[in-house]
Design a protein around this motif. Structure first.
Motif: not given
Lengths: 214, 305
Positions: A29, B146-147, B237, B253-254, B257-258, B261, B276, B278
């Protein structure tokens, strides 16, 4: 006892594996995140006669040349505000009323109207003093009145204020009687101004003055 | 004595199995990761190798052109002679910065030529701008952007879809049931005794516009939480500070994301990682304003200066 030990070892291994995969996924990532910076590595144009620095200045000049000169009007339809600008500086601002966004459907079901203020770049096409409103069909349909056959019956004076500036397709910047509704989305697509603001705009704007509605 | 021996054997076996499994997991995971690395390396390296401009070539030459053996020896013997190369690095970085900006300006020019307004999302300044003809009409500064995932190229992109849980709905007015309007405010002319309009306002109208309920679609009707889907596959988002009720949703959602994803991009979408973004706003009205301004099909550029 041996069974429990094996089970414990098994779950420990699963746990470690998951943690490890998470760690690697995160490394991956971060790597991808870093690519957001490195992907923009561009090679200079080998055939270009000028340096990248000079090219940069040239691009900026090209874009600047597209910007409007002199007086122009900006209308923020979300906040219902207008900004009268001259060479990039705001010289006057105030409240306006823009399109309500509602839909009117003809009882026959054949026609419908969406009362939105158009967005984009326009310019002043007409300037009218003491304008009369030639009521379109929707105005009668909305009021539940029959559409008159005589065009003279469509004319209504005094509702558009002292001045009107047309910017195409029947849309105008004009005055209003409903000054309490300035700052709200209430119109059928036109932009309503307070009388004093409109007077200044009318005097400063010329045919061809740019209008930006967003 | 016998028991102790078997315990020691068990311990050894456990240690062995542990280390073997860790070793295997490491091999498998590195194997998975190695599938990712060459692509990113070529991406990073190729532009430097392909440098052809006179200025840049001069600067990059010591680092990129294959040096002959004597050169290599000299370089190895005299590390102090590598100084020009180290000076070239910041110069190259500056040049890259200019080239990057040139590309952005080139793309922006294609948009500014047209009368439609467009957006520019600046990831570094956390700023989203609405522009027309190169001038800023409106801007929104986010608290955080954030990307993640595959980077988006510095190219013009277009909004394909806006999706929200509660999208704004246009109100339908029925003919003959025209909305109740408040009484017109007395103007200067009215005060002088001149009649200004034939139209009379209904008597039932409320004199206070704040209490007056409009049948209209306003900025406050716009959602504060929604998704913008662009034609390059990027899903943005937009979020704003919300009430306590939605905190659980934010926590979920966090987690996505962390945790989810990165794992998804690592294990499932390795060849084509999901992109993505946000955007967090402090003020919900800013998120609503963005929804209002981003009309379907609006074009724009996302860039990281």
């Amino acid at each position: 006892m041996k069974f429990w030990k094996v089970l414990l070892a098994f779950f420990s291994l699963i746990y470690i594996s998951i943690i490890f995969i998470f760690a690697l996924a995160w490394i991956n990532n971060l790597k991808l995140a870093n690519e957001w910076k490195t992907i923009y590595n561009f090679k200079p144009d080998s055939q270009a006669k000028i340096t990248p620095e000079a090219q940069n200045v040239l691009w900026k000049q090209k874009i600047q040349a597209l910007q409007p000169k002199g007086v122009y009007i900006m209308v923020d339809s979300a906040e219902n505000k207008y900004y009268l600008k001259k060479d990039g500086e705001t010289i006057r601002e105030g409240l306006v009323s823009t399109g309500s966004g509602v839909i009117l459907v003809d009882p026959s079901g054949k026609r419908s109207w969406v009362f939105d203020t158009p967005k984009g770049e326009f310019f002043v096409k007409t300037k009218i003093q003491n304008p009369y409103w030639v009521k379109p069909d929707w105005a009668f349909i909305e009021d539940g009145e029959p559409i008159p056959k005589n065009p003279e019956d469509r004319v209504e004076g005094g509702v558009l204020g002292d001045y009107a500036l047309g910017f195409g397709n029947g849309y105008f910047l004009h005055g209003t009687l409903y000054t309490r509704l300035l700052g709200r989305n209430v119109t059928h697509g036109c932009v309503r101004f307070a009388d004093k603001d409109l007077e200044v705009i009318y005097k400063m704007a010329k045919i061809g003055t740019k209008i930006y509605i967003y | 004595m016998f028991k102790k021996k078997s315990d020691a054997k068990n311990k050894k076996a456990l240690h062995l199995s542990f280390s073997l499994m860790i070793f295997l997991t490491m091999i498998v995971s590195f194997g998975l990761l190695s599938g990712q690395t060459p692509r990113s390396e070529t991406r990073m390296a190729s532009p430097v190798k392909k440098v052809t401009s006179h200025k840049v070539r001069k600067m990059v030459a010591p680092a990129t052109t294959a040096p002959d053996k004597t050169q290599q020896k000299n370089q190895a013997k005299k590390p102090s002679e590598n100084k020009p190369q180290s000076n070239a690095q910041p110069k190259l970085a500056i040049n890259q910065q200019i080239l990057k900006e040139n590309k952005f300006l080139e793309e922006e020019y294609t948009l500014a030529k047209n009368p439609q307004y467009y957006f520019v999302i600046n990831l570094k300044d956390k700023k989203t701008e609405l522009r027309a003809r190169g001038m800023v009409l409106k801007s929104w500064i986010a608290r955080q952007i954030k990307y993640a995932g595959k980077p988006v190229p510095l190219k013009v992109t277009a909004l394909v879809q806006k999706s929200a849980l509660n999208p704004p709905k246009r109100k339908l007015i029925k003919p003959g049931e025209s909305e109740v309007m408040p009484t017109p405010a007395p103007s200067e002319k009215d005060e002088k005794g001149k009649t200004k309009s034939k139209k009379s306002a209904p008597s039932s109208a409320s004199p206070d516009s704040d209490e007056f309920q409009l049948e209209a679609l306003e900025i406050t009707d716009m959602p504060t939480t929604y998704e913008l889907i662009l034609d390059n596959g990027l899903k943005i988002s937009v979020r704003s500070k919300t009430s306590g009720k939605q905190k659980l949703h934010q926590a979920a959602e966090s987690f996505l994301w962390y945790v989810w994803l990165p794992v998804k991009n690592f294990l499932i979408n390795r060849k084509n990682p999901e992109t993505r973004m946000i955007i967090y706003f402090d003020n919900p009205r800013e998120a609503q304003g963005l929804y209002w301004a981003f009309i379907d099909g609006i074009k724009g550029i996302i860039w990281l200066p």
